[in-house]
Design a protein around this motif. Sequence first.
Motif, PDB file in Angstrom:
ATOM      1  N   ILE A 384      -2.411   4.548   5.883  1.00 25.38           N
ATOM      2  CA  ILE A 384      -3.519   3.834   5.246  1.00 25.38           C
ATOM      3  C   ILE A 384      -4.815   3.869   6.058  1.00 25.38           C
ATOM      4  O   ILE A 384      -5.904   3.824   5.493  1.00 25.38           O
ATOM      5  CB  ILE A 384      -3.105   2.375   4.933  1.00 25.38           C
ATOM      6  N   ASN A 415      -7.204  -4.465  -4.801  1.00 23.19           N
ATOM      7  CA  ASN A 415      -7.052  -3.655  -3.589  1.00 23.19           C
ATOM      8  C   ASN A 415      -6.023  -4.257  -2.633  1.00 23.19           C
ATOM      9  O   ASN A 415      -5.300  -3.528  -1.949  1.00 23.19           O
ATOM     10  CB  ASN A 415      -8.396  -3.494  -2.879  1.00 23.19           C
ATOM     11  N   GLY A 418      -2.845  -3.371  -3.991  1.00 20.12           N
ATOM     12  CA  GLY A 418      -2.661  -1.946  -3.694  1.00 20.12           C
ATOM     13  C   GLY A 418      -2.195  -1.730  -2.263  1.00 20.12           C
ATOM     14  O   GLY A 418      -1.408  -0.814  -1.969  1.00 20.12           O
ATOM     15  N   LYS A 422       1.289   0.170  -1.155  1.00 28.31           N
ATOM     16  CA  LYS A 422       1.386   1.331  -0.259  1.00 28.31           C
ATOM     17  C   LYS A 422       2.498   1.151   0.771  1.00 28.31           C
ATOM     18  O   LYS A 422       3.133   2.128   1.173  1.00 28.31           O
ATOM     19  CB  LYS A 422       0.035   1.589   0.407  1.00 28.31           C
ATOM     20  N   ARG A 474       1.539  11.236   0.987  1.00 28.18           N
ATOM     21  CA  ARG A 474       0.359  11.349   0.124  1.00 28.18           C
ATOM     22  C   ARG A 474       0.548  12.446  -0.916  1.00 28.18           C
ATOM     23  O   ARG A 474       0.217  12.278  -2.093  1.00 28.18           O
ATOM     24  CB  ARG A 474      -0.887  11.639   0.966  1.00 28.18           C
ATOM     25  N   CYS A 536      -5.291   7.630   3.576  1.00 28.44           N
ATOM     26  CA  CYS A 536      -5.852   7.318   2.258  1.00 28.44           C
ATOM     27  C   CYS A 536      -6.981   6.297   2.316  1.00 28.44           C
ATOM     28  O   CYS A 536      -7.772   6.185   1.376  1.00 28.44           O
ATOM     29  CB  CYS A 536      -4.761   6.821   1.311  1.00 28.44           C
ATOM     30  N   ASN A 540      -8.068   2.896  -0.452  1.00 24.98           N
ATOM     31  CA  ASN A 540      -7.830   4.164  -1.139  1.00 24.98           C
ATOM     32  C   ASN A 540      -9.115   4.956  -1.367  1.00 24.98           C
ATOM     33  O   ASN A 540      -9.268   5.646  -2.380  1.00 24.98           O
ATOM     34  CB  ASN A 540      -7.131   3.915  -2.483  1.00 24.98           C
ATOM     35  N   GLN A 541     -10.013   4.887  -0.378  1.00 27.19           N
ATOM     36  CA  GLN A 541     -11.327   5.516  -0.571  1.00 27.19           C
ATOM     37  C   GLN A 541     -11.356   7.007  -0.230  1.00 27.19           C
ATOM     38  O   GLN A 541     -12.322   7.695  -0.563  1.00 27.19           O
ATOM     39  CB  GLN A 541     -12.386   4.787   0.272  1.00 27.19           C
ATOM     40  N   ASP A 543     -10.318  10.761  -0.767  1.00 31.25           N
ATOM     41  CA  ASP A 543      -9.682  11.699  -1.696  1.00 31.25           C
ATOM     42  C   ASP A 543      -8.635  12.526  -0.945  1.00 31.25           C
ATOM     43  O   ASP A 543      -8.773  12.808   0.246  1.00 31.25           O
ATOM     44  CB  ASP A 543     -10.722  12.635  -2.308  1.00 31.25           C
TER      45      ASP A 543
END
Length: 765
Positions: A384, A415, A418, A422, A474, A536, A540-541, A543
């Motif tokens: 993360i 978030n 989220g 994760k 991922r 990530c 989760n910003q 890509d």
Amino acid sequence: MTANPSKVFSAEAKSLHDLYILEGGVAGFRIPLYQRLYNWDKENIQRLFEDVSSGLTWCSEDEDSLTFLGTVIVVNEDTDESYFDGQSLSVIDGQQRLTTISLLATVLYERLKSIDALFENLPDYLTDWIEKESSFVSTQLLDLIYGEIKVSGGERFHFPRIVREFLDNRGNNNQNSEYRSAAAAYLFSFANHVIQDNTTPFTFNQNGLEGIKELNQNVKYISNFISQIIENSSDFPGMLPNANNLTKGGIRKLFQKLPKDQDETNRIFSQVKEDSPNLISILRLLSFSHYLLNSVVTTIVKTREEKYAFDIFDSLNTTGEPLTAIETFKAQVIRFEKDQGTEFLGSKSEEYFKKIESYISSFSGSDKKQKETKELITSFALYITGERLGYSLDEQRRFLWTRFEKITGQYSVDNKRGFIKKISDISDYRSRFWLPKTLINQLSPEYNDRDILLGCLHFLYDLNSSLTIPILSRYFFASVENDQPEIFEKAVKAITAFVVLRRSATGSTASIDSDLRSLMLVGRRIKNQESTPLHCGLVNQNDLLSVEDLRSYLREWLAKSRIEILDKTTWVSKVINTSLYTSSKPLSRFLILSAFNNSRQKSERPQFLEKSRRSPETQFLNIQSWHDELFATVEHIAPESPDRGNLEWDPEIYSQPFIIHSLGNLTLLPQEENSSVANRNWATKKKIYSAFAATTQPEVDDIIKKSKADGFIFSKKNIDMLKKGSHLPFCKPLVEVVDWDLDFIKERSSNMAELAWDEISTWLF
């Protein structure tokens, strides 16, 4: 009449410095005779350093950061220390921690005494402040080592803080002081050294004392950990503050002798930069010492009778294992859901926790569950944020708590959920691909190379390459989300190829873990080129890199100056000179299977192999072969330690240590067959390999008969083994070799390495 608990015991939180200067500084700890000797091991000391360094690092974000070192239970009663005019405290619980802290104080004091060796090129105003700060903290450290009591004539006499009943006598002069336990003798000797203002380094050479071996070993461990802190070594097991951390308010407030003028203080910290390693080392040592003394706390429980002390000790230890970081984090999540006006039960958060807890509960025994929980959170941290996280329980709890609280803003609720998901995802990945007993049942037939992928994943597990988990996680979840199995397929192959090529070229891990962490944290290694880290991101910003970009990143890391794997030629030149077997047995197996995969004997030189058309009988790079007993063990063809007088092996084979363990001298055999070959000469081994390579029983019988005529008789046990055994294809090329010598091993190493490269390099290049 109601009993008054305050007459039975008292409990109070104390910093370490305050703990050691109880009773106005004249308190001394005494270890009762029935207590075991000081015997903390490296693991305990490492955990102490992890906890303290973690608290120090978090201090840069939380100026109220404290590290709790547990409870110390003492009995405050009259003792037999007839010559000691201070206050003797009998230690019921805590002697290992107290003794280690005192030893740590001696090492820190010595390091601070030589701190001026790092002053080179530092301005005067900096060195003046550092000397004042060092002098202040050194004086406090001495309080953890020895105390002083007033004697006749107004003079003072020193005593060690830790003594042992029966072995040691604390007195008010040298004549009635005697120290026969290692810890007390060491601390008293150190006190003499300091009081005599000895400028030479402290040495302790008293032999024959109780516990001296363990004490000396632990002083070495402590000294090594302190060196790692000063050098910011990657081998240090916990977190360490960097240049940026050291300038922040929380750590700044640890220092006691900063100028009152704020501009002067800012001037000092403006010098703390990454290109000032000596200054950073000094500040890291000083801040660690300050934090240890004043921000590491314990609860001291004093009782007036030993029986009460034992009752308290038993009650404090009935709860068993401490709560894991996941369990304490769950309480935080329950509060979070409550703040949203929702119940935890039935929420998405509960759903995620059920998956996590189901995975952890699949392990039997509290030790295994604790270990797997720590491994899970370490993988999650890389996944993360790309951060390296140690196994300290305190460090892991802080990570989950602080990172969860950092998620703010418009979409913070989603978030934060989220974030929990994760953790669940990582536990899901580990349950699928990091448990050998269930791995073989994973992946649907939609994966074209399913058996190869599972073989690669099992290999990574056997290699203990756990740092591949956050990377591959991922790509796995991306492949599931997008219904594109090829994403995961290509990623697994690329990472496997990277690990194999990297490990086999150097013959060791050689910072490969650091490289994988750097890939997660920063991504590309070439300066001034745009880079995307593989983690990530907290929300989760980041890509996900395409597989082609992943391959590109991995190739760049292989091309680094200390590795320099650019192509087939550069890799083969390295791997043929590697002691592959001693580096890793799983790696040796993987390369041999890769070399034989889709390969057959050369028609003109059948002792060597060449790539051929695909065929079921030459498919070895898969999960079935990885599990197959036929390829279970790595066999040295020329033995590791031959009796050269009897076995007649080419002596040049043993002229360079790596040759015997190189790829060209290895093959794969079942366990029983490997044991049966034993240390024999080449002529005999060749006969045995011929029998292993035979495809029919009549052929085996003929080999046994001819061998007997030549003077070698197969034992009954070996004949029975051959009858029930299988054809071993990897032995066929060996039968064609005339002389097993140095030149042949080198040529075979090159042949095998080239074939392995041809098989796996396309996954990456």
